[in-house]
Motif scaffolding. Structure first.
Motif, PDB file in Angstrom:
ATOM      1  N   LEU A  65      42.097  78.281  68.543  1.00 37.34           N
ATOM      2  CA  LEU A  65      40.849  77.598  68.214  1.00 37.34           C
ATOM      3  C   LEU A  65      41.118  76.112  68.067  1.00 37.34           C
ATOM      4  O   LEU A  65      41.994  75.700  67.312  1.00 37.34           O
ATOM      5  N   ARG A  67      39.075  72.261  67.469  1.00 41.98           N
ATOM      6  CA  ARG A  67      37.815  71.647  67.065  1.00 41.98           C
ATOM      7  C   ARG A  67      37.123  71.031  68.274  1.00 41.98           C
ATOM      8  O   ARG A  67      37.743  70.344  69.071  1.00 41.98           O
ATOM      9  N   ASN A  68      35.812  71.299  68.388  1.00 41.08           N
ATOM     10  CA  ASN A  68      34.993  70.774  69.476  1.00 41.08           C
ATOM     11  C   ASN A  68      35.519  71.168  70.857  1.00 41.08           C
ATOM     12  O   ASN A  68      35.405  70.426  71.819  1.00 41.08           O
ATOM     13  N   GLN A  81      32.854  76.500  70.923  1.00 45.37           N
ATOM     14  CA  GLN A  81      32.718  75.482  69.886  1.00 45.37           C
ATOM     15  C   GLN A  81      31.668  74.453  70.332  1.00 45.37           C
ATOM     16  O   GLN A  81      31.824  73.836  71.386  1.00 45.37           O
ATOM     17  N   TYR A 157      27.312  78.193  61.422  1.00 50.82           N
ATOM     18  CA  TYR A 157      27.746  76.949  60.786  1.00 50.82           C
ATOM     19  C   TYR A 157      27.669  77.117  59.270  1.00 50.82           C
ATOM     20  O   TYR A 157      27.020  78.032  58.760  1.00 50.82           O
ATOM     21  N   GLY A 161      32.776  74.054  58.179  1.00 50.01           N
ATOM     22  CA  GLY A 161      33.374  74.788  59.283  1.00 50.01           C
ATOM     23  C   GLY A 161      34.336  75.895  58.915  1.00 50.01           C
ATOM     24  O   GLY A 161      34.782  76.632  59.798  1.00 50.01           O
ATOM     25  N   ARG A 165      33.832  79.919  60.495  1.00 51.32           N
ATOM     26  CA  ARG A 165      34.906  80.549  61.274  1.00 51.32           C
ATOM     27  C   ARG A 165      35.121  81.988  60.808  1.00 51.32           C
ATOM     28  O   ARG A 165      35.290  82.908  61.612  1.00 51.32           O
ATOM     29  N   GLU A 182      30.464  78.806  67.342  1.00 48.80           N
ATOM     30  CA  GLU A 182      30.530  78.077  66.069  1.00 48.80           C
ATOM     31  C   GLU A 182      30.160  76.613  66.286  1.00 48.80           C
ATOM     32  O   GLU A 182      30.353  76.074  67.376  1.00 48.80           O
ATOM     33  N   PRO A 184      31.706  73.698  64.529  1.00 44.20           N
ATOM     34  CA  PRO A 184      32.768  73.387  63.573  1.00 44.20           C
ATOM     35  C   PRO A 184      32.442  72.220  62.642  1.00 44.20           C
ATOM     36  O   PRO A 184      32.874  72.195  61.491  1.00 44.20           O
TER      37      PRO A 184
END
Length: 199
Positions: A65, A67-68, A81, A157, A161, A165, A182, A184
């Motif tokens: 995983l 971020r973004n 994401q 959400y 974040g 998850r 998600e 994040p």
């Protein structure tokens, strides 16, 4: 170095000084007194307690995983994401797409003080984690919407974040929706970027 005989006699003398034979009662017994070794034992215990404890080596885990990251949601344990801009487009089109469901997993008190992302449904993960496993009729009765099915796209959400998850992982385990995603950045990023707020 003390001889074997000397050690045996020392042991016997310590045993005699640490116990006294009592005949004051009908049944004879040994009554323990303070042993001359007591200060040494106490000192050894104090040193043992003061010693630093050995720590287990850290295990290193690699996560898929990021971020973004818009990685393929079919990867094991991975969710799509969403960025702030992408979620804005989803919110704008959500009225025309009933199969896209945005889920806010914060507690109701948090939503009352901050508001929510428009069209989001509140399913608090901390106080109602079992909600993802409810049967369809019970879920609809509790939350007022149909339980997401295989054709539904669910976006989670929270505040920062972390809970989202965990909610995404629970949703996959419970078969809650078909496509799990998600946001994040969650509420903090949405609010800081001037996203629309629904109260």
């Amino acid at each position: 170095m003390a001889s074997k005989r000397g050690l045996c006699s020392l042991t016997r003398s310590l045993h005699r000084t640490s116990c006294v034979y009592s005949t004051t009662t009908a049944t004879s017994r040994f009554v323990p007194l303070i042993s001359p070794l007591t200060p040494l034992i106490q000192e050894q215990q104090r040193i043992h307690q003061a010693m630093p404890r050995m720590r287990q080596p850290r295990r290193h885990f690699h996560t898929t995983l990021r971020r973004n990251s818009n990685s393929d949601s079919s990867a094991a344990g991975a969710s799509k994401q969403y960025t702030f801009a992408e979620l804005q487009k989803v919110v704008a089109a959500s009225a025309a797409d009933p199969h896209t469901i945005i889920v806010d997993v914060r507690e109701p008190a948090e939503l009352e003080s901050t508001g929510r992302i428009p069209t989001a449904v509140n399913i608090p993960i901390s106080s109602a984690a079992d909600s993802f496993f409810l049967p369809a009729d019970e879920f609809e009765e509790r939350f007022g919407i149909a339980r997401p099915g295989d054709k539904d796209h669910v976006i989670f959400y929270c505040k920062a974040g972390v809970r989202s998850r965990a909610a995404a992982a629970l949703a996959r385990q419970a078969g809650f929706g078909g496509d799990i995603a998600e946001f994040p950045g969650s509420w903090i990023e949405w609010f800081e970027n001037g996203g629309e707020v629904e109260r």
